[in-house]
Design an enzyme around this catalytic site. Structure first.
Site: not given
Ligand code: TYD
Length: 135
Positions: A51
Site C-alpha cells: 500500500h
Molecule cells: P495492514 O495495513 O494490512 O497491515 P500491514 O501494513 O502490516 O500490511 O493492517 C492490518 C489490519 O490492522 C487492518 O485491518 C487495518 C488494521 N490497522 C489498524 O486498525 N490500525 C493501524 O494503525 C494499522 C497499521 C492497521
C-alpha cells in the site's frame, strides 16, 4: 520520491548493562510521532504492506530479527534490509511499500506521523500508478 527513502542510524547509548537506542520525534526522525505499531509472527512467505499512504510518513525498525522493505515510487524500486536494531528506514508519504522476508524472530516496529485512517491508504497498485503518474 524514492531518493527520500533513507536508512537512518539512531544514537546508541549502550553500556556494560546492554544496548539502548534512542528515537526522538522531530529530532532523530523528520516527524512528530503520533502512532506506534509493531508486526511480529510473520515469516519468509508473507508479504505485508502493499500500500501507499496519502498523508502518513513512516519509520520502520526491526528491533529484533530481520526483514526487507521494497519501495516503489511508480518509476523506480529499491530494496532495503532491516537487520540491526539501531537502523530504521524513513518512508515519505505516497511511496508504495512491501515488507517481506521476515525472520522467525522479526519484530518490526513502525513509527507513524499520523493516526490510523483507512481512507488515506491506497491498496490497489494500478490505482497508485495512475495517481503518481498524473503528477
Ligand atoms: P495492514 O495495513 O494490512 O497491515 P500491514 O501494513 O502490516 O500490511 O493492517 C492490518 C489490519 O490492522 C487492518 O485491518 C487495518 C488494521 N490497522 C489498524 O486498525 N490500525 C493501524 O494503525 C494499522 C497499521 C492497521
Amino acid at each position: 520520491m524514492i531518493e527520500q527513502c533513507k536508512l537512518i542510524e539512531f544514537p546508541q547509548k549502550g553500556d556494560y548493562r546492554g544496548h539502548l537506542v534512542i528515537v526522538e520525534g522531530n529530532q532523530d526522525i523528520p516527524f512528530h510521532i503520533k502512532r506506534v505499531f509493531y508486526i511480529y509472527g510473520s515469516d519468509r512467505e508473507v508479504i505485508r504492506g502493499k500500500h501507499a499512504n496519502y498523508n502518513t510518513e513512516f519509520v520502520l525498525i526491526n528491533v529484533a530479527g530481520t526483514s526487507k522493505v521494497r519501495v516503489d515510487d511508480g518509476r523506480q524500486q529499491k530494496i532495503f534490509s532491516l537487520d540491526r536494531p539501531h537502523i530504521g528506514i524513513y518512508l515519505p508519504k505516497m511511496v508504495w511499500k512491501d515488507m517481506y522476508d521476515f525472520s522467525e524472530d522479526s519484530v518490526l516496529l513502525v513509527l507513524a506521523s499520523e493516526h490510523y485512517d483507512e481512507k488515506e491508504y491506497i491498496r490497489d497498485y494500478a490505482e497508485y500508478l495512475e495517481i503518481v503518474n498524473e503528477k
